[in-house]
Design an enzyme around this catalytic site. Structure first.
Site, PDB file in Angstrom:
ATOM      1  N   CYS A 182       0.862  -1.183   0.000  1.00 23.35           N
ATOM      2  CA  CYS A 182       0.000   0.000   0.000  1.00 23.35           C
ATOM      3  C   CYS A 182       0.896   1.230   0.000  1.00 23.35           C
ATOM      4  CB  CYS A 182      -0.894   0.057   1.237  1.00 23.35           C
ATOM      5  SG  CYS A 182      -2.525  -0.563   0.907  1.00 23.35           S
ATOM      6  N   VAL A 183       0.537   2.191  -0.782  1.00 24.64           N
ATOM      7  CA  VAL A 183       1.375   3.394  -0.831  1.00 24.64           C
ATOM      8  C   VAL A 183       0.759   4.468   0.050  1.00 24.64           C
ATOM      9  CG1 VAL A 183       2.597   4.929  -2.391  1.00 24.64           C
ATOM     10  CG2 VAL A 183       1.687   2.786  -3.241  1.00 24.64           C
TER      11      VAL A 183
END
Length: 97
Positions: free
Chosen positions: A96-97
């Site tokens: 996940c960014v």
């Protein structure tokens, strides 16, 4: 309410500090509104974590809660696993960014 220590991304530094009250207070402090459906996703993500020992990718999570992945994205208006894990007191999801 005094919130437990959080890291630079707003995640609890100690998962053991989490309670429902703290999860809701963290969201409130971040200006993030949690309705009943979002809260049910958080509780289900915690159940998944307890069962499998990891944070699920969104694809697996959508299947786990028997909901369409695009509907989950639409509800959260963002990558859903980040707020779900953050306010659920879970570790940051990988990828996940």
């Amino acid at each position: 309410m005094n919130l437990p220590e959080r890291d630079g991304d707003g995640y609890l530094t100690d998962m053991g500090d989490w309670t429902e009250e703290i999860g809701r207070a963290m969201a409130e402090a971040d200006g993030y509104e949690l309705d009943d459906v979002k809260w049910s996703h958080i509780i289900k993500a915690r159940a998944y974590y307890e069962e499998f020992g990891s944070v699920p990718p969104i694809r697996k999570f959508a299947k786990y809660i028997d909901e369409d992945q695009s509907a989950v994205f639409k509800l959260w208006m963002t990558g859903p696993m980040k707020p779900i894990t953050k306010y659920g007191g879970l570790p940051k999801p990988t990828g996940c960014v």
